[in-house]
Motif scaffolding. Structure first.
Motif, PDB file in Angstrom:
ATOM      1  N   PRO A  11       0.834  -1.204   0.000  1.00  0.00           N
ATOM      2  CA  PRO A  11       0.000   0.000   0.000  1.00  0.00           C
ATOM      3  C   PRO A  11       0.872   1.258   0.000  1.00  0.00           C
ATOM      4  CG  PRO A  11      -0.556  -1.484   1.828  1.00  0.00           C
ATOM      5  CD  PRO A  11       0.723  -1.977   1.236  1.00  0.00           C
ATOM      6  N   GLU A  12       0.569   2.150  -0.924  1.00  0.00           N
ATOM      7  CA  GLU A  12       1.337   3.394  -1.026  1.00  0.00           C
ATOM      8  C   GLU A  12       0.498   4.533  -0.457  1.00  0.00           C
ATOM      9  OE1 GLU A  12       4.363   3.455  -1.997  1.00  0.00           O
ATOM     10  OE2 GLU A  12       4.557   1.506  -2.973  1.00  0.00           O
ATOM     11  N   PRO A  13       1.055   5.296   0.456  1.00  0.00           N
ATOM     12  CA  PRO A  13       0.284   6.411   1.021  1.00  0.00           C
ATOM     13  C   PRO A  13       0.052   7.514  -0.006  1.00  0.00           C
ATOM     14  CG  PRO A  13       2.553   6.415   1.837  1.00  0.00           C
ATOM     15  CD  PRO A  13       2.402   5.178   1.012  1.00  0.00           C
ATOM     16  N   ARG A  14      -1.143   8.086   0.025  1.00  0.00           N
ATOM     17  CA  ARG A  14      -1.446   9.193  -0.882  1.00  0.00           C
ATOM     18  C   ARG A  14      -1.266  10.499  -0.122  1.00  0.00           C
ATOM     19  NH1 ARG A  14      -6.180   6.695  -4.659  1.00  0.00           N
ATOM     20  NH2 ARG A  14      -7.120   5.831  -2.801  1.00  0.00           N
ATOM     21  N   VAL A  15      -0.163  11.139  -0.429  1.00  0.00           N
ATOM     22  CA  VAL A  15       0.205  12.384   0.242  1.00  0.00           C
ATOM     23  C   VAL A  15       0.315  13.478  -0.816  1.00  0.00           C
ATOM     24  CG1 VAL A  15       1.969  13.526   1.633  1.00  0.00           C
ATOM     25  CG2 VAL A  15       1.468  11.098   2.004  1.00  0.00           C
ATOM     26  N   LYS A  16      -0.309  14.600  -0.541  1.00  0.00           N
ATOM     27  CA  LYS A  16      -0.313  15.731  -1.476  1.00  0.00           C
ATOM     28  C   LYS A  16       1.095  16.021  -1.990  1.00  0.00           C
ATOM     29  CE  LYS A  16      -1.460  20.639  -1.662  1.00  0.00           C
ATOM     30  NZ  LYS A  16      -2.035  21.780  -0.917  1.00  0.00           N
ATOM     31  N   GLY A  17       1.228  16.070  -3.316  1.00  0.00           N
ATOM     32  CA  GLY A  17       2.490  16.436  -3.934  1.00  0.00           C
ATOM     33  C   GLY A  17       3.529  15.327  -3.989  1.00  0.00           C
ATOM     34  N   LYS A  18       3.220  14.173  -3.436  1.00  0.00           N
ATOM     35  CA  LYS A  18       4.196  13.087  -3.421  1.00  0.00           C
ATOM     36  C   LYS A  18       3.808  12.039  -4.462  1.00  0.00           C
ATOM     37  CE  LYS A  18       6.936  10.439  -0.175  1.00  0.00           C
ATOM     38  NZ  LYS A  18       6.617   9.047   0.115  1.00  0.00           N
ATOM     39  N   LYS A  19       4.576  12.005  -5.525  1.00  0.00           N
ATOM     40  CA  LYS A  19       4.275  11.102  -6.641  1.00  0.00           C
ATOM     41  C   LYS A  19       4.428   9.646  -6.227  1.00  0.00           C
ATOM     42  CE  LYS A  19       6.366  12.002 -10.614  1.00  0.00           C
ATOM     43  NZ  LYS A  19       7.516  11.972 -11.558  1.00  0.00           N
ATOM     44  N   ILE A  20       3.457   8.838  -6.638  1.00  0.00           N
ATOM     45  CA  ILE A  20       3.518   7.393  -6.386  1.00  0.00           C
ATOM     46  C   ILE A  20       3.825   6.714  -7.718  1.00  0.00           C
ATOM     47  CG2 ILE A  20       2.171   5.362  -5.721  1.00  0.00           C
ATOM     48  CD1 ILE A  20       0.356   7.403  -4.127  1.00  0.00           C
ATOM     49  N   VAL A  21       4.813   5.860  -7.738  1.00  0.00           N
ATOM     50  CA  VAL A  21       5.125   5.123  -8.965  1.00  0.00           C
ATOM     51  C   VAL A  21       5.058   3.633  -8.678  1.00  0.00           C
ATOM     52  CG1 VAL A  21       6.859   4.652 -10.735  1.00  0.00           C
ATOM     53  CG2 VAL A  21       6.589   6.983  -9.844  1.00  0.00           C
ATOM     54  N   MET A  22       4.209   2.959  -9.442  1.00  0.00           N
ATOM     55  CA  MET A  22       4.098   1.502  -9.315  1.00  0.00           C
ATOM     56  C   MET A  22       4.459   0.902 -10.676  1.00  0.00           C
ATOM     57  SD  MET A  22       0.577   1.302  -7.068  1.00  0.00           S
ATOM     58  CE  MET A  22      -0.209   2.723  -7.826  1.00  0.00           C
ATOM     59  N   GLU A  23       5.459   0.051 -10.692  1.00  0.00           N
ATOM     60  CA  GLU A  23       5.876  -0.595 -11.941  1.00  0.00           C
ATOM     61  C   GLU A  23       5.790  -2.102 -11.762  1.00  0.00           C
ATOM     62  OE1 GLU A  23       8.870   2.566 -14.111  1.00  0.00           O
ATOM     63  OE2 GLU A  23       9.750   0.894 -13.015  1.00  0.00           O
ATOM     64  N   PHE A  24       5.158  -2.728 -12.734  1.00  0.00           N
ATOM     65  CA  PHE A  24       4.989  -4.183 -12.630  1.00  0.00           C
ATOM     66  C   PHE A  24       4.770  -4.743 -14.030  1.00  0.00           C
ATOM     67  CE2 PHE A  24       1.230  -1.756 -11.334  1.00  0.00           C
ATOM     68  CZ  PHE A  24       0.370  -2.033 -12.384  1.00  0.00           C
ATOM     69  N   THR A  25       4.980  -6.040 -14.152  1.00  0.00           N
ATOM     70  CA  THR A  25       4.747  -6.740 -15.412  1.00  0.00           C
ATOM     71  C   THR A  25       3.742  -7.853 -15.151  1.00  0.00           C
ATOM     72  OG1 THR A  25       7.011  -6.261 -16.103  1.00  0.00           O
ATOM     73  CG2 THR A  25       5.836  -7.951 -17.342  1.00  0.00           C
ATOM     74  N   PRO A  26       2.472  -7.617 -15.502  1.00  0.00           N
ATOM     75  CA  PRO A  26       1.471  -8.666 -15.270  1.00  0.00           C
ATOM     76  C   PRO A  26       1.818  -9.911 -16.082  1.00  0.00           C
ATOM     77  CG  PRO A  26       0.439  -6.594 -15.937  1.00  0.00           C
ATOM     78  CD  PRO A  26       1.904  -6.448 -16.175  1.00  0.00           C
ATOM     79  N   GLN A  27       1.755 -11.057 -15.435  1.00  0.00           N
ATOM     80  CA  GLN A  27       2.089 -12.310 -16.128  1.00  0.00           C
ATOM     81  C   GLN A  27       0.848 -13.070 -16.582  1.00  0.00           C
ATOM     82  OE1 GLN A  27       5.160 -12.960 -16.949  1.00  0.00           O
ATOM     83  NE2 GLN A  27       6.021 -11.260 -15.794  1.00  0.00           N
ATOM     84  N   ARG A  28      -0.270 -12.794 -15.915  1.00  0.00           N
ATOM     85  CA  ARG A  28      -1.489 -13.545 -16.221  1.00  0.00           C
ATOM     86  C   ARG A  28      -2.636 -12.608 -16.516  1.00  0.00           C
ATOM     87  NH1 ARG A  28      -1.753 -18.458 -11.806  1.00  0.00           N
ATOM     88  NH2 ARG A  28       0.356 -19.237 -12.178  1.00  0.00           N
ATOM     89  N   ALA A  29      -3.466 -13.006 -17.474  1.00  0.00           N
ATOM     90  CA  ALA A  29      -4.666 -12.238 -17.787  1.00  0.00           C
ATOM     91  C   ALA A  29      -5.606 -12.233 -16.588  1.00  0.00           C
ATOM     92  CB  ALA A  29      -5.365 -12.835 -19.002  1.00  0.00           C
ATOM     93  N   GLY A  30      -6.383 -11.180 -16.494  1.00  0.00           N
ATOM     94  CA  GLY A  30      -7.350 -11.096 -15.404  1.00  0.00           C
ATOM     95  C   GLY A  30      -7.715  -9.655 -15.135  1.00  0.00           C
ATOM     96  N   ALA A  31      -8.666  -9.475 -14.240  1.00  0.00           N
ATOM     97  CA  ALA A  31      -9.072  -8.133 -13.817  1.00  0.00           C
ATOM     98  C   ALA A  31      -8.525  -7.909 -12.410  1.00  0.00           C
ATOM     99  CB  ALA A  31     -10.589  -8.012 -13.833  1.00  0.00           C
ATOM    100  N   TYR A  32      -7.538  -7.045 -12.299  1.00  0.00           N
ATOM    101  CA  TYR A  32      -6.885  -6.773 -11.021  1.00  0.00           C
ATOM    102  C   TYR A  32      -7.449  -5.477 -10.448  1.00  0.00           C
ATOM    103  CZ  TYR A  32      -3.539 -10.288 -12.582  1.00  0.00           C
ATOM    104  OH  TYR A  32      -2.959 -11.445 -13.018  1.00  0.00           O
ATOM    105  N   LYS A  33      -8.025  -5.578  -9.260  1.00  0.00           N
ATOM    106  CA  LYS A  33      -8.627  -4.398  -8.650  1.00  0.00           C
ATOM    107  C   LYS A  33      -7.564  -3.449  -8.127  1.00  0.00           C
ATOM    108  CE  LYS A  33     -12.926  -6.636  -7.400  1.00  0.00           C
ATOM    109  NZ  LYS A  33     -13.474  -7.627  -6.480  1.00  0.00           N
TER     110      LYS A  33
END
Ligand SMILES: [Cu+2]
Length: 115
Positions: free
Chosen positions: A78-100
Motif C-alpha cells: 500500500p502506497e500512502p497518498r500524500v499531497k504532492g508526493k508522486k507514487i510510482v508503481m511498476e509491474f509486469t502482469p504475467q497472467r490475464a485477469g481483472a486486477y482491482k
C-alpha cells in the motif's frame, strides 16, 4: 508488442543499445488523485508480459479509506497518498485477469484489465 517497444526505445534514445525487454515500459499511465474524485482514470487495459508504469500524482492528501492505494496481485505494497508526493508503481502482469485497484483494506476503486 514489438512495435511499441521500438517506439519506446526511440523516444528514450536507446535504439543503439541492446534491447532489454524487462527495462522497457510498454504502458505508461499518469493519473491524478483528489479526495472528491479519487484517481482520475479508473479503468486500464494492458497486455500480459508488458511492463506497466502507473504513476499517481495526488493533489490532495487522502484520509481514512482514501489514504492508500495498491493493486493486489500486481503491486502488493500500500502506497500512502500524500499531497504532492508522486507514487510510482511498476509491474509486469504475467497472467490475464481483472486486477482491482484498492486501498490497503481492499476496497475497490478501479481496475487493471490484463489481456
Ligand atoms: Cu479502505
Amino acid at each position: 508488442m514489438k512495435r511499441i517497444i521500438v517506439i519506446t526505445e526511440t523516444l528514450l534514445g536507446l535504439s543503439n543499445q541492446a534491447p532489454s525487454a524487462a527495462a522497457i515500459v510498454a504502458k505508461n499511465f499518469a493519473v491524478g488523485y483528489t479526495k472528491a474524485n479519487d484517481i482520475s482514470q479508473k479503468s486500464f487495459t494492458v497486455k500480459a508480459g508488458e511492463k506497466v508504469r502507473l504513476e499517481v500524482n495526488p493533489t490532495e492528501t487522502g484520509a481514512g479509506c482514501m489514504s492508500s492505494i495498491m493493486v493486489p496481485g500486481l503491486w502488493n505494497k500500500p502506497e500512502p497518498r500524500v499531497k504532492g508526493k508522486k507514487i510510482v508503481m511498476e509491474f509486469t502482469p504475467q497472467r490475464a485477469g481483472a486486477y482491482k485497484i484498492t486501498c490497503a483494506m481492499g476496497v475497490p476503486r478501479g481496475v487493471i484489465n490484463v489481456h
